[in-house]
Scaffold this motif. Structure first.
Motif, PDB file in Angstrom:
ATOM      1  N   LEU A 196       0.811  -1.219   0.000  1.00  0.00           N
ATOM      2  CA  LEU A 196       0.000   0.000   0.000  1.00  0.00           C
ATOM      3  C   LEU A 196       0.846   1.271   0.000  1.00  0.00           C
ATOM      4  O   LEU A 196       0.392   2.330  -0.426  1.00  0.00           O
ATOM      5  N   ASP A 197       2.101   1.180   0.478  1.00  0.00           N
ATOM      6  CA  ASP A 197       3.008   2.325   0.491  1.00  0.00           C
ATOM      7  C   ASP A 197       3.742   2.495  -0.834  1.00  0.00           C
ATOM      8  O   ASP A 197       4.520   3.433  -0.996  1.00  0.00           O
ATOM      9  N   GLY A 198       3.533   1.559  -1.760  1.00  0.00           N
ATOM     10  CA  GLY A 198       4.184   1.628  -3.065  1.00  0.00           C
ATOM     11  C   GLY A 198       5.530   0.933  -3.131  1.00  0.00           C
ATOM     12  O   GLY A 198       6.200   0.955  -4.157  1.00  0.00           O
ATOM     13  N   GLN A 199       5.954   0.319  -2.029  1.00  0.00           N
ATOM     14  CA  GLN A 199       7.235  -0.382  -2.020  1.00  0.00           C
ATOM     15  C   GLN A 199       7.101  -1.698  -2.793  1.00  0.00           C
ATOM     16  O   GLN A 199       6.219  -2.500  -2.506  1.00  0.00           O
ATOM     17  N   GLU A 200       7.986  -1.897  -3.767  1.00  0.00           N
ATOM     18  CA  GLU A 200       7.926  -3.091  -4.607  1.00  0.00           C
ATOM     19  C   GLU A 200       8.896  -4.163  -4.120  1.00  0.00           C
ATOM     20  O   GLU A 200       9.998  -3.856  -3.673  1.00  0.00           O
ATOM     21  N   ASN A 201       8.466  -5.405  -4.226  1.00  0.00           N
ATOM     22  CA  ASN A 201       9.290  -6.569  -3.928  1.00  0.00           C
ATOM     23  C   ASN A 201       9.052  -7.602  -5.015  1.00  0.00           C
ATOM     24  O   ASN A 201       7.966  -7.656  -5.596  1.00  0.00           O
ATOM     25  N   THR A 202      10.052  -8.427  -5.248  1.00  0.00           N
ATOM     26  CA  THR A 202       9.927  -9.493  -6.231  1.00  0.00           C
ATOM     27  C   THR A 202      10.140 -10.831  -5.533  1.00  0.00           C
ATOM     28  O   THR A 202      11.097 -10.992  -4.765  1.00  0.00           O
ATOM     29  N   TYR A 203       9.228 -11.764  -5.804  1.00  0.00           N
ATOM     30  CA  TYR A 203       9.290 -13.102  -5.214  1.00  0.00           C
ATOM     31  C   TYR A 203       9.181 -14.147  -6.315  1.00  0.00           C
ATOM     32  O   TYR A 203       8.514 -13.924  -7.323  1.00  0.00           O
ATOM     33  N   THR A 204       9.824 -15.275  -6.096  1.00  0.00           N
ATOM     34  CA  THR A 204       9.692 -16.418  -6.988  1.00  0.00           C
ATOM     35  C   THR A 204       9.120 -17.560  -6.164  1.00  0.00           C
ATOM     36  O   THR A 204       9.622 -17.858  -5.077  1.00  0.00           O
ATOM     37  N   ILE A 205       8.078 -18.194  -6.673  1.00  0.00           N
ATOM     38  CA  ILE A 205       7.440 -19.303  -5.961  1.00  0.00           C
ATOM     39  C   ILE A 205       8.157 -20.593  -6.341  1.00  0.00           C
ATOM     40  O   ILE A 205       8.171 -20.981  -7.514  1.00  0.00           O
ATOM     41  N   VAL A 206       8.778 -21.225  -5.332  1.00  0.00           N
ATOM     42  CA  VAL A 206       9.590 -22.422  -5.551  1.00  0.00           C
ATOM     43  C   VAL A 206       9.173 -23.537  -4.589  1.00  0.00           C
ATOM     44  O   VAL A 206       8.282 -23.350  -3.760  1.00  0.00           O
ATOM     45  N   GLY A 207       9.859 -24.661  -4.665  1.00  0.00           N
ATOM     46  CA  GLY A 207       9.589 -25.798  -3.797  1.00  0.00           C
ATOM     47  C   GLY A 207      10.056 -25.567  -2.376  1.00  0.00           C
ATOM     48  O   GLY A 207      10.849 -24.660  -2.093  1.00  0.00           O
ATOM     49  N   VAL A 208       9.594 -26.417  -1.480  1.00  0.00           N
ATOM     50  CA  VAL A 208       9.922 -26.321  -0.057  1.00  0.00           C
ATOM     51  C   VAL A 208      11.434 -26.375   0.164  1.00  0.00           C
ATOM     52  O   VAL A 208      11.974 -25.646   0.990  1.00  0.00           O
ATOM     53  N   ASP A 209      12.128 -27.228  -0.589  1.00  0.00           N
ATOM     54  CA  ASP A 209      13.570 -27.393  -0.419  1.00  0.00           C
ATOM     55  C   ASP A 209      14.388 -26.257  -1.022  1.00  0.00           C
ATOM     56  O   ASP A 209      15.588 -26.187  -0.815  1.00  0.00           O
ATOM     57  N   GLU A 210      13.754 -25.388  -1.787  1.00  0.00           N
ATOM     58  CA  GLU A 210      14.466 -24.312  -2.477  1.00  0.00           C
ATOM     59  C   GLU A 210      14.236 -22.942  -1.858  1.00  0.00           C
ATOM     60  O   GLU A 210      14.871 -21.973  -2.259  1.00  0.00           O
ATOM     61  N   ALA A 211      13.316 -22.835  -0.924  1.00  0.00           N
ATOM     62  CA  ALA A 211      12.947 -21.539  -0.354  1.00  0.00           C
ATOM     63  C   ALA A 211      14.168 -20.839   0.249  1.00  0.00           C
ATOM     64  O   ALA A 211      14.976 -21.447   0.948  1.00  0.00           O
ATOM     65  N   VAL A 263      14.423 -16.819   1.518  1.00  0.00           N
ATOM     66  CA  VAL A 263      13.815 -15.491   1.588  1.00  0.00           C
ATOM     67  C   VAL A 263      14.814 -14.407   1.211  1.00  0.00           C
ATOM     68  O   VAL A 263      14.449 -13.420   0.568  1.00  0.00           O
ATOM     69  N   ALA A 264      16.079 -14.575   1.559  1.00  0.00           N
ATOM     70  CA  ALA A 264      17.090 -13.568   1.235  1.00  0.00           C
ATOM     71  C   ALA A 264      17.223 -13.378  -0.275  1.00  0.00           C
ATOM     72  O   ALA A 264      17.566 -12.296  -0.735  1.00  0.00           O
ATOM     73  N   ARG A 265      16.925 -14.409  -1.054  1.00  0.00           N
ATOM     74  CA  ARG A 265      17.013 -14.329  -2.517  1.00  0.00           C
ATOM     75  C   ARG A 265      15.634 -14.133  -3.150  1.00  0.00           C
ATOM     76  O   ARG A 265      15.489 -14.193  -4.362  1.00  0.00           O
ATOM     77  N   GLY A 266      14.615 -13.913  -2.321  1.00  0.00           N
ATOM     78  CA  GLY A 266      13.272 -13.673  -2.824  1.00  0.00           C
ATOM     79  C   GLY A 266      12.557 -14.931  -3.267  1.00  0.00           C
ATOM     80  O   GLY A 266      11.593 -14.866  -4.015  1.00  0.00           O
ATOM     81  N   ARG A 267      12.999 -16.085  -2.813  1.00  0.00           N
ATOM     82  CA  ARG A 267      12.376 -17.355  -3.176  1.00  0.00           C
ATOM     83  C   ARG A 267      11.515 -17.829  -2.016  1.00  0.00           C
ATOM     84  O   ARG A 267      12.026 -18.080  -0.927  1.00  0.00           O
ATOM     85  N   ILE A 268      10.220 -17.939  -2.276  1.00  0.00           N
ATOM     86  CA  ILE A 268       9.299 -18.352  -1.221  1.00  0.00           C
ATOM     87  C   ILE A 268       8.695 -19.704  -1.582  1.00  0.00           C
ATOM     88  O   ILE A 268       8.452 -20.009  -2.745  1.00  0.00           O
ATOM     89  N   SER A 269       8.461 -20.500  -0.566  1.00  0.00           N
ATOM     90  CA  SER A 269       7.879 -21.825  -0.750  1.00  0.00           C
ATOM     91  C   SER A 269       6.432 -21.704  -1.202  1.00  0.00           C
ATOM     92  O   SER A 269       5.702 -20.824  -0.749  1.00  0.00           O
ATOM     93  N   TRP A 270       6.018 -22.616  -2.074  1.00  0.00           N
ATOM     94  CA  TRP A 270       4.652 -22.580  -2.594  1.00  0.00           C
ATOM     95  C   TRP A 270       3.609 -22.829  -1.510  1.00  0.00           C
ATOM     96  O   TRP A 270       2.439 -22.553  -1.722  1.00  0.00           O
TER      97      TRP A 270
END
Length: 184
Positions: A121-136, A138-145
């Protein structure tokens, strides 16, 4: 200390089940890159690290008294850790279902493997990639599905707003862009 009072076993009690971290009855989705990393780790443990530690343990055992031989004691402990990890990786790879994000093509809807740019809501952008549990990672923007954020994003489209429960409370994000690209 007498060995009768020391618990040293090869039980798999502290080994997570191959479905650990996954909802019951779901598949272990993984990207081709994540699958390759797990396979490489397994190969490294089996072909390099384990034989090296076995060599050290064999040398230490040949030195005689094993009760106060640090190389022998810690080598055996390391062997158990390696064997536990090998069992875990083997089981995890057996139940893995590889999903290639590049097969999604030009799709503006969010599914496994998507790279999503969102704005709060503040306009701050983030990029995430949805990956498997073993690949998550957060520091690299990879979140578990199976994470709350990924579950809120899945099946939404560019321009949609999604609400989800985060550790700091309810949050709302707008989806700016959805891409499907190779995940390294």
């Amino acid at each position: 200390m007498n060995k009768a009072f020391v618990r040293e076993s090869d039980d798999e009690e502290d080994e997570p089940a191959p479905q650990a971290g996954l909802p019951p009855g779901t598949k272990n989705y993984i990207t081709p890159g994540g699958h390759a990393r797990l396979k490489n780790e397994l190969e490294h443990l089996v072909k390099r690290e384990r034989p090296h530690v076995v060599e050290i343990v064999a040398w230490a055992a040949s030195n005689g008294d094993r009760s106060e031989n640090g190389d022998y004691i810690y080598g055996k402990r390391r062997l158990r850790e390696i064997d536990r990890r090998i069992r875990f990786l083997t089981k995890r790879l057996e139940v893995a279902e590889i999903v290639d994000p590049l097969r999604q093509g030009d799709n503006d809807q969010v599914f496994f493997g998507a790279t999503i740019t969102v704005a709060d809501l503040d306009g701050q952008e983030n990029t995430y990639t949805i990956v498997g549990v073993d690949e998550a990672d957060v520091a690299r923007g990879r979140i578990s599905w199976i994470s709350p954020l990924a579950r809120a994003l899945i099946k939404s489209r560019e321009g949609d707003s999604v609400r989800f429960q985060s550790p700091v409370g309810m949050r709302e994000l707008e989806i700016i862009e959805v891409l499907y690209r190779s995940i390294e």
